[in-house]
Design a protein around this motif. Structure first.
Motif, PDB file in Angstrom:
ATOM      1  N   ALA A  10      14.863   0.342   5.183  1.00  0.00           N
ATOM      2  CA  ALA A  10      14.968  -1.052   5.636  1.00  0.00           C
ATOM      3  C   ALA A  10      13.977  -1.327   6.752  1.00  0.00           C
ATOM      4  O   ALA A  10      13.784  -0.519   7.649  1.00  0.00           O
ATOM      5  CB  ALA A  10      16.389  -1.323   6.123  1.00  0.00           C
ATOM      6  N   GLY A  11      13.358  -2.465   6.680  1.00  0.00           N
ATOM      7  CA  GLY A  11      12.504  -2.981   7.747  1.00  0.00           C
ATOM      8  C   GLY A  11      13.049  -4.340   8.138  1.00  0.00           C
ATOM      9  O   GLY A  11      14.211  -4.655   7.875  1.00  0.00           O
ATOM     10  N   TYR A  12      12.228  -5.177   8.716  1.00  0.00           N
ATOM     11  CA  TYR A  12      12.684  -6.511   9.080  1.00  0.00           C
ATOM     12  C   TYR A  12      12.612  -7.405   7.854  1.00  0.00           C
ATOM     13  O   TYR A  12      11.567  -7.522   7.206  1.00  0.00           O
ATOM     14  CB  TYR A  12      11.825  -7.094  10.206  1.00  0.00           C
ATOM     15  CG  TYR A  12      12.297  -8.452  10.632  1.00  0.00           C
ATOM     16  CD1 TYR A  12      13.460  -8.589  11.367  1.00  0.00           C
ATOM     17  CD2 TYR A  12      11.611  -9.599  10.279  1.00  0.00           C
ATOM     18  CE1 TYR A  12      13.928  -9.832  11.756  1.00  0.00           C
ATOM     19  CE2 TYR A  12      12.061 -10.850  10.664  1.00  0.00           C
ATOM     20  CZ  TYR A  12      13.216 -10.959  11.399  1.00  0.00           C
ATOM     21  OH  TYR A  12      13.678 -12.192  11.774  1.00  0.00           O
ATOM     22  N   THR A  13      13.715  -8.042   7.515  1.00  0.00           N
ATOM     23  CA  THR A  13      13.764  -8.910   6.342  1.00  0.00           C
ATOM     24  C   THR A  13      14.212 -10.327   6.698  1.00  0.00           C
ATOM     25  O   THR A  13      14.455 -11.128   5.803  1.00  0.00           O
ATOM     26  CB  THR A  13      14.727  -8.341   5.281  1.00  0.00           C
ATOM     27  OG1 THR A  13      16.025  -8.198   5.865  1.00  0.00           O
ATOM     28  CG2 THR A  13      14.255  -6.998   4.773  1.00  0.00           C
ATOM     29  N   GLY A  14      14.301 -10.617   7.966  1.00  0.00           N
ATOM     30  CA  GLY A  14      14.778 -11.919   8.404  1.00  0.00           C
ATOM     31  C   GLY A  14      13.686 -12.979   8.351  1.00  0.00           C
ATOM     32  O   GLY A  14      12.561 -12.734   7.906  1.00  0.00           O
ATOM     33  N   PRO A  15      14.008 -14.154   8.840  1.00  0.00           N
ATOM     34  CA  PRO A  15      13.034 -15.252   8.859  1.00  0.00           C
ATOM     35  C   PRO A  15      11.933 -14.979   9.885  1.00  0.00           C
ATOM     36  O   PRO A  15      12.044 -14.073  10.719  1.00  0.00           O
ATOM     37  CB  PRO A  15      13.878 -16.457   9.269  1.00  0.00           C
ATOM     38  CG  PRO A  15      15.012 -15.876  10.045  1.00  0.00           C
ATOM     39  CD  PRO A  15      15.294 -14.534   9.415  1.00  0.00           C
ATOM     40  N   GLN A  22      13.598 -12.620  19.171  1.00  0.00           N
ATOM     41  CA  GLN A  22      13.532 -12.395  17.728  1.00  0.00           C
ATOM     42  C   GLN A  22      12.328 -11.522  17.361  1.00  0.00           C
ATOM     43  O   GLN A  22      12.418 -10.665  16.477  1.00  0.00           O
ATOM     44  CB  GLN A  22      13.451 -13.733  16.984  1.00  0.00           C
ATOM     45  CG  GLN A  22      14.724 -14.528  17.049  1.00  0.00           C
ATOM     46  CD  GLN A  22      14.565 -15.910  16.443  1.00  0.00           C
ATOM     47  OE1 GLN A  22      13.460 -16.425  16.280  1.00  0.00           O
ATOM     48  NE2 GLN A  22      15.695 -16.531  16.120  1.00  0.00           N
ATOM     49  N   ILE A  23      11.212 -11.735  18.038  1.00  0.00           N
ATOM     50  CA  ILE A  23      10.033 -10.899  17.800  1.00  0.00           C
ATOM     51  C   ILE A  23      10.345  -9.457  18.173  1.00  0.00           C
ATOM     52  O   ILE A  23      10.002  -8.525  17.440  1.00  0.00           O
ATOM     53  CB  ILE A  23       8.812 -11.420  18.582  1.00  0.00           C
ATOM     54  CG1 ILE A  23       8.360 -12.758  18.004  1.00  0.00           C
ATOM     55  CG2 ILE A  23       7.669 -10.414  18.570  1.00  0.00           C
ATOM     56  CD1 ILE A  23       7.302 -13.480  18.824  1.00  0.00           C
ATOM     57  N   SER A  24      11.014  -9.265  19.286  1.00  0.00           N
ATOM     58  CA  SER A  24      11.398  -7.927  19.721  1.00  0.00           C
ATOM     59  C   SER A  24      12.312  -7.262  18.692  1.00  0.00           C
ATOM     60  O   SER A  24      12.096  -6.104  18.324  1.00  0.00           O
ATOM     61  CB  SER A  24      12.101  -8.000  21.081  1.00  0.00           C
ATOM     62  OG  SER A  24      12.539  -6.727  21.483  1.00  0.00           O
ATOM     63  N   ASP A  25      13.293  -7.998  18.193  1.00  0.00           N
ATOM     64  CA  ASP A  25      14.203  -7.454  17.184  1.00  0.00           C
ATOM     65  C   ASP A  25      13.449  -7.075  15.914  1.00  0.00           C
ATOM     66  O   ASP A  25      13.690  -6.037  15.309  1.00  0.00           O
ATOM     67  CB  ASP A  25      15.303  -8.468  16.845  1.00  0.00           C
ATOM     68  CG  ASP A  25      16.288  -8.667  17.986  1.00  0.00           C
ATOM     69  OD1 ASP A  25      16.315  -7.833  18.915  1.00  0.00           O
ATOM     70  OD2 ASP A  25      17.035  -9.671  17.938  1.00  0.00           O
ATOM     71  N   ILE A  28      11.367  -3.881  16.477  1.00  0.00           N
ATOM     72  CA  ILE A  28      12.229  -2.697  16.486  1.00  0.00           C
ATOM     73  C   ILE A  28      12.653  -2.339  15.066  1.00  0.00           C
ATOM     74  O   ILE A  28      12.602  -1.166  14.665  1.00  0.00           O
ATOM     75  CB  ILE A  28      13.451  -2.917  17.400  1.00  0.00           C
ATOM     76  CG1 ILE A  28      13.003  -2.981  18.861  1.00  0.00           C
ATOM     77  CG2 ILE A  28      14.495  -1.824  17.197  1.00  0.00           C
ATOM     78  CD1 ILE A  28      14.060  -3.484  19.817  1.00  0.00           C
ATOM     79  N   ALA A  29      13.030  -3.329  14.268  1.00  0.00           N
ATOM     80  CA  ALA A  29      13.437  -3.078  12.878  1.00  0.00           C
ATOM     81  C   ALA A  29      12.281  -2.496  12.076  1.00  0.00           C
ATOM     82  O   ALA A  29      12.467  -1.565  11.281  1.00  0.00           O
ATOM     83  CB  ALA A  29      13.942  -4.368  12.234  1.00  0.00           C
ATOM     84  N   GLU A  30      11.077  -3.022  12.282  1.00  0.00           N
ATOM     85  CA  GLU A  30       9.913  -2.498  11.564  1.00  0.00           C
ATOM     86  C   GLU A  30       9.595  -1.073  11.991  1.00  0.00           C
ATOM     87  O   GLU A  30       9.270  -0.226  11.160  1.00  0.00           O
ATOM     88  CB  GLU A  30       8.702  -3.401  11.782  1.00  0.00           C
ATOM     89  CG  GLU A  30       8.737  -4.651  10.950  1.00  0.00           C
ATOM     90  CD  GLU A  30       8.780  -4.363   9.464  1.00  0.00           C
ATOM     91  OE1 GLU A  30       7.902  -3.640   8.952  1.00  0.00           O
ATOM     92  OE2 GLU A  30       9.703  -4.859   8.801  1.00  0.00           O
ATOM     93  N   ALA A  31       9.683  -0.789  13.275  1.00  0.00           N
ATOM     94  CA  ALA A  31       9.416   0.566  13.762  1.00  0.00           C
ATOM     95  C   ALA A  31      10.435   1.556  13.197  1.00  0.00           C
ATOM     96  O   ALA A  31      10.073   2.666  12.790  1.00  0.00           O
ATOM     97  CB  ALA A  31       9.428   0.592  15.292  1.00  0.00           C
ATOM     98  N   ARG A  32      11.691   1.164  13.152  1.00  0.00           N
ATOM     99  CA  ARG A  32      12.722   2.039  12.576  1.00  0.00           C
ATOM    100  C   ARG A  32      12.480   2.264  11.085  1.00  0.00           C
ATOM    101  O   ARG A  32      12.623   3.371  10.575  1.00  0.00           O
ATOM    102  CB  ARG A  32      14.112   1.451  12.806  1.00  0.00           C
ATOM    103  CG  ARG A  32      14.569   1.563  14.237  1.00  0.00           C
ATOM    104  CD  ARG A  32      15.937   0.963  14.434  1.00  0.00           C
ATOM    105  NE  ARG A  32      16.365   1.108  15.825  1.00  0.00           N
ATOM    106  CZ  ARG A  32      17.277   0.363  16.398  1.00  0.00           C
ATOM    107  NH1 ARG A  32      17.904  -0.575  15.709  1.00  0.00           N
ATOM    108  NH2 ARG A  32      17.595   0.560  17.659  1.00  0.00           N
ATOM    109  N   GLY A  33      12.106   1.202  10.373  1.00  0.00           N
ATOM    110  CA  GLY A  33      11.817   1.325   8.949  1.00  0.00           C
ATOM    111  C   GLY A  33      10.628   2.237   8.698  1.00  0.00           C
ATOM    112  O   GLY A  33      10.640   3.070   7.793  1.00  0.00           O
TER     113      GLY A  33
END
Length: 55
Positions: A10-15, A22-25, A28-33
């Motif tokens: 999973a990476g960032y899939t939000g809007p 929101q950019i920070s979130d 972080i999601a992309e880095a974890r993915g």
């Protein structure tokens, strides 16, 4: 090959992020993915490097 290594990470899939929070979130999601995907690729590479044992 363990099937979980062949599943997507999973990476960032939000809007599209609209605020700094929101950019920070999203970052972080992309880095974890990316870390998840790189770890799985490393595990697959190690499996592929194992010697083939013949009967």
């Amino acid at each position: 090959m363990p099937p979980d290594l062949l599943q997507p990470c999973a990476g960032y899939t939000g809007p599209l992020p609209q605020s700094e929070g929101q950019i920070s979130d999203a970052l972080i999601a992309e880095a974890r993915g990316r870390a998840c995907a790189n770890g799985r690729l490393e595990a697959v590479g190690e499996i592929l490097d194992l010697p083939i044992l013949e009967d």
